[in-house]
Design an enzyme around this catalytic site. Structure first.
Site, PDB file in Angstrom:
ATOM      1  N   ASP A   1       2.188  -0.695  -0.959  1.00 18.99           N
ATOM      2  CA  ASP A   1       1.819  -1.639  -2.002  1.00 18.99           C
ATOM      3  C   ASP A   1       0.319  -1.917  -1.936  1.00 18.99           C
ATOM      4  OD1 ASP A   1       2.577  -3.783  -3.995  1.00 18.99           O
ATOM      5  OD2 ASP A   1       1.729  -5.041  -2.414  1.00 18.99           O
TER       6      ASP A   1
ATOM      7  N   GLU B   1       0.229   3.087  -3.919  1.00 22.07           N
ATOM      8  CA  GLU B   1      -0.046   2.387  -5.169  1.00 22.07           C
ATOM      9  C   GLU B   1      -1.570   2.279  -5.191  1.00 22.07           C
ATOM     10  OE1 GLU B   1       1.452  -1.521  -7.610  1.00 22.07           O
ATOM     11  OE2 GLU B   1       0.923  -1.791  -5.510  1.00 22.07           O
TER      12      GLU B   1
END
Length: 752
Positions: A387, A423
């Site tokens: 993330d 990401e």
């Protein structure tokens, strides 16, 4: 800075108020060892069983190990051994199941980043299991869990006033785990090891996937055991996905602003324990049983040929900024663990969550890499999706692709062998880094998402960008030896509209989140097909189902690694909520009733068919980028683009507005060899994408491309069927229905 504070001097001496504390340690503490970090149960050569505790706390003046009985009684054991900034000790008689935490003594000086407060019980950053306790049931976070006086009347300095109330009754505690316990169910685990090019990812939430599954026993729904149940795995196997990408399963905490609104953090992007499976997802117990249950889930998925990828949140923690709670790292050594501003009272926030871990620091980098290796080596996982990975690549302020984090991953003998997904952005300046991560990494490709959405809603000015996205995004990834599978293609993800909502809503409808519909993205690139939300209009509903088939077909025929979101294959809706991070209810849970609904069963059948087609045909999952060069004198190339007239596209065609695009994929000579060393060959295919609101004629290319074409998929049809499709002669004109896609197989495949 020191002010009058709740608790006073007596509370400071006693470490705070609120729990039953034995006045002196009743257990002997032997010197123990500084490694490994965390709590490790062992039986010594002298036959004495106990647990070694080791905590890195570089700026601490003293550390107390706190052991908790079943009734909450606390025993404090000072750790007096200090080796290389690691406080450690061996406590005989401490066995698996023991709950524990730390109290760390040191300076309270927020102005320089020091926030030590021994009144606050701290979770061991290396805890292998966490017992969340009753604190998760409060309607808000109690003031005791804050290191500062939360209700100080002068709010602008509130975070500088220390709170001496005891937090122990209200915070999660670590649990000693028997790391070497025999587990026959885990010992013979076999990892699938699916090559990247052959992968089909399926993003799911452990809890939400089975909470409404009628064939999973009710006590197991929403748990690791529920996901391991044959009924849940059967859906994954029949669908054909090769890996599940689990939303965060590291122990996480709920934000106070959600608790006050009667909500919970559902997605889990608020980690507090990087070694511990989230306790609330365990059906078997929370005093260590969750570790074995997670392992058995991994083994069951592996037996089905499915890899397990974890969505991990190492960029920030649940402690938020200077006004956030003190749960672990903030009290262990705030200045060392977090990225602080020049004014060290404040946190550098590249994540939008209040804080950012300072990954350049050796102890922070060690925490992250130790955690990653643990999940691979001892918990059996096959990869990670990071993330806000750009935040991890910030050396100090700027994103640096030569950062210590990326360098360590590249050389680590364990981590460089697993699947790594970035990401590739964060919320800080210069944080958008799509296409910039080094070899070994794949990336979520949001440019793919945007181009495909825009094409099917009729918003692309031309098809230049779409051509790159369909063929593997070579403009982003054809450098440094990277391959097409560096692009993780997706149309939807957990964050945003579901696939069904993407064609049913143009505006977000997040009122249930309690933030006045201000949260969530406003730029959704969505089209509601003529009506906002649910409708009885048969024409609108038919168009929406067709658009879903278009989007699904485009995704699964594109070069790269496709990622589906759980439930999208059967029309799951969130009622237009595009930020359901706090909706732990039917809004977010997969609705298994759709599986047997005639309105959506055709979409599920198409998803299965397209994935099976992808698995059968290597031309649809290439391991190398297309060259565009002719194979031989006949002029046949590995990739060719066609206009609706059946002519190859010129440069001018790429820049002109167009609603129809033909993509020819040649299977004659695919780079690579099969298991016997022979050159890989396959069928050739022509995909026709037509995004206009009216039907159009498309002329099928003649030789050398094909002599005839067989219809494999026609999204204009509700049901596709399994029988061979209609044969169409090359050179003839076919009608492509409004807003539809055709997949045609070249018959026969051109001979060399």
């Amino acid at each position: 800075m020191d002010r009058v504070r709740p608790g006073g001097a007596a509370a400071e001496r006693n470490g705070g108020r609120g729990g039953k504390v034995r006045p002196a340690p009743t257990r002997p503490v032997w010197p123990g060892a500084p490694t490994p970090l965390g709590a490790r149960f062992r039986v010594g050569p002298d036959g004495v069983a106990g647990t070694n505790f080791a905590l890195w706390a570089g700026g601490a003046e003293a550390v107390d190990l706190c052991l908790f009985d079943a009734d909450g009684t606390e025993t404090r054991c000072p750790l007096t051994e200090l080796t290389h900034e690691i406080w450690h000790g061996f406590v005989p008689g401490v066995r698996p199941g023991q709950r524990y935490g730390y109290r760390v003594h040191g300076r309270w000086d927020p102005w320089t980043g020091a926030r030590f407060n021994p009144a606050k019980l701290l979770l061991d950053p290396y805890a292998r299991a966490v017992d969340a306790g009753p604190g998760q049931d409060y309607g808000s976070l109690p003031p005791e869990v804050y290191g500062h006086v939360r209700d100080w009347p002068q709010q602008h300095v509130a975070d500088t006033v220390r709170d001496d109330r005891d937090s122990a009754p209200f915070v999660p505690k670590g649990v000693v785990v028997h790391d070497d316990a025999p587990d026959d169910e885990w010992a013979d685990d076999r990892r699938p090891k699916t090559p990247w090019a052959d992968s089909v990812l399926y993003e799911l939430h452990v809890r939400g996937f089975t909470m409404r599954h009628p064939d999973v026993p009710e006590p197991l729904r929403g748990t690791y055991a529920g996901l391991a149940h044959p009924a849940a795995i059967d859906h994954l196997v029949r669908l054909g996905v090769t890996a599940v990408e689990l939303l965060p399963v590291h122990q996480f905490a709920h934000e106070d602003h959600l608790l006050r609104r009667g909500l919970r953090n559902y997605w889990g992007y608020n980690s507090i324990g990087y070694f511990a499976p989230h306790a609330a997802y365990a059906a078997s117990g929370t005093t260590g049983q969750q570790v074995g249950e997670f392992r058995r889930m991994v083994r069951a998925l592996h037996e089905a040929g499915i890899e397990v990828i974890l969505d991990v949140v190492y960029n920030h923690t649940a402690e938020a900024g200077e006004m956030g709670p003190t749960l672990s790292l903030k009290g262990v050594d705030n200045h060392a663990y977090y990225h602080l501003q020049e004014d060290a009272r404040r946190y550098a926030d590249y994540t939008g969550c209040g804080n950012t871990l300072h990954v350049v620091r050796p102890q922070v980098l060690r925490l992250i890499t130790d955690s990653l290796r643990y999940w691979v080596s001892e918990m059996g996982v096959d990869g990670f999706r990071f993330d806000l990975a750009a935040a991890l690549a910030r050396s100090f302020h700027d994103v640096d692709m030569l950062s210590p984090f990326l360098a360590v991953i590249a050389q680590d003998p364990v981590l460089r062998r697993v699947k790594l997904i970035a990401e590739p952005w964060d919320v800080g300046s210069g944080g958008y880094q799509v296409g910039a991560f080094p070899p070994l990494w794949t990336e979520w490709n949001d440019r793919y998402r945007d181009a495909v959405r825009d094409f099917w809603r009729g918003a692309l000015p031309d098809v230049r960008d779409l051509g790159y996205r369909l063929s593997g995004s070579s403009d982003l990834y054809a450098w440094g030896g990277r391959r097409p599978y560096a692009s993780v293609n997706f149309v939807t993800a957990h964050d945003g509209f579901t696939l069904r909502d993407l064609v049913s809503y143009e505006q977000k409808h997040n009122e249930a989140n309690g933030e006045g519909n201000r949260d969530g993205a406003d730029d959704n690139r969505a089209w509601n097909c003529g009506a906002e939300g649910e409708t009885d209009d048969a024409g609108v509903l038919a168009l929406r189902r067709r658009q879903l088939r278009n989007l699904l077909t485009t995704l699964l025929l594109s070069t790269g690694v496709p990622m589906l979101v759980a439930g999208d294959e059967m029309g799951r809706t969130q009622g237009g909520n595009n930020n359901a991070y706090c909706q732990d209810n039917g809004v977010s849970w997969v609705d298994w009733g759709l599986r047997d609904d005639p309105a959506w069963s055709g979409l599920l059948a198409l998803a299965r068919r397209l994935i099976a087609l992808r698995h059968r045909h290597p031309v649809l999952r290439r391991r190398a980028f297309f060259s565009g060069r002719a194979h031989s004198a006949d002029g046949l190339r590995d990739l060719a683009w066609f206009t609706a007239r059946g002519t190859e596209m010129t440069e001018a065609d790429w820049y002109a507005p167009a609603a129809t695009l033909g993509m020819y994929l040649s299977g004659r000579d695919i780079p690579g060899r099969d298991a016997r060393g022979a050159q890989v060959t396959d069928d050739s295919f022509l995909a026709v994408l037509h995004g206009a609101e009216r039907a159009a004629a498309f002329t099928l290319p003649g030789p050398p491309w094909a002599d005839a074409y067989e219809v494999v998929v026609d999204t204009a049809r509700e049901e596709q069927g399994d029988a061979p499709g209609t044969l169409l002669a090359a050179g003839t004109s076919v009608t492509v229905e409004a807003r539809s896609a055709l997949l045609l197989r070249a018959v026969p495949a051109p001979a060399a």
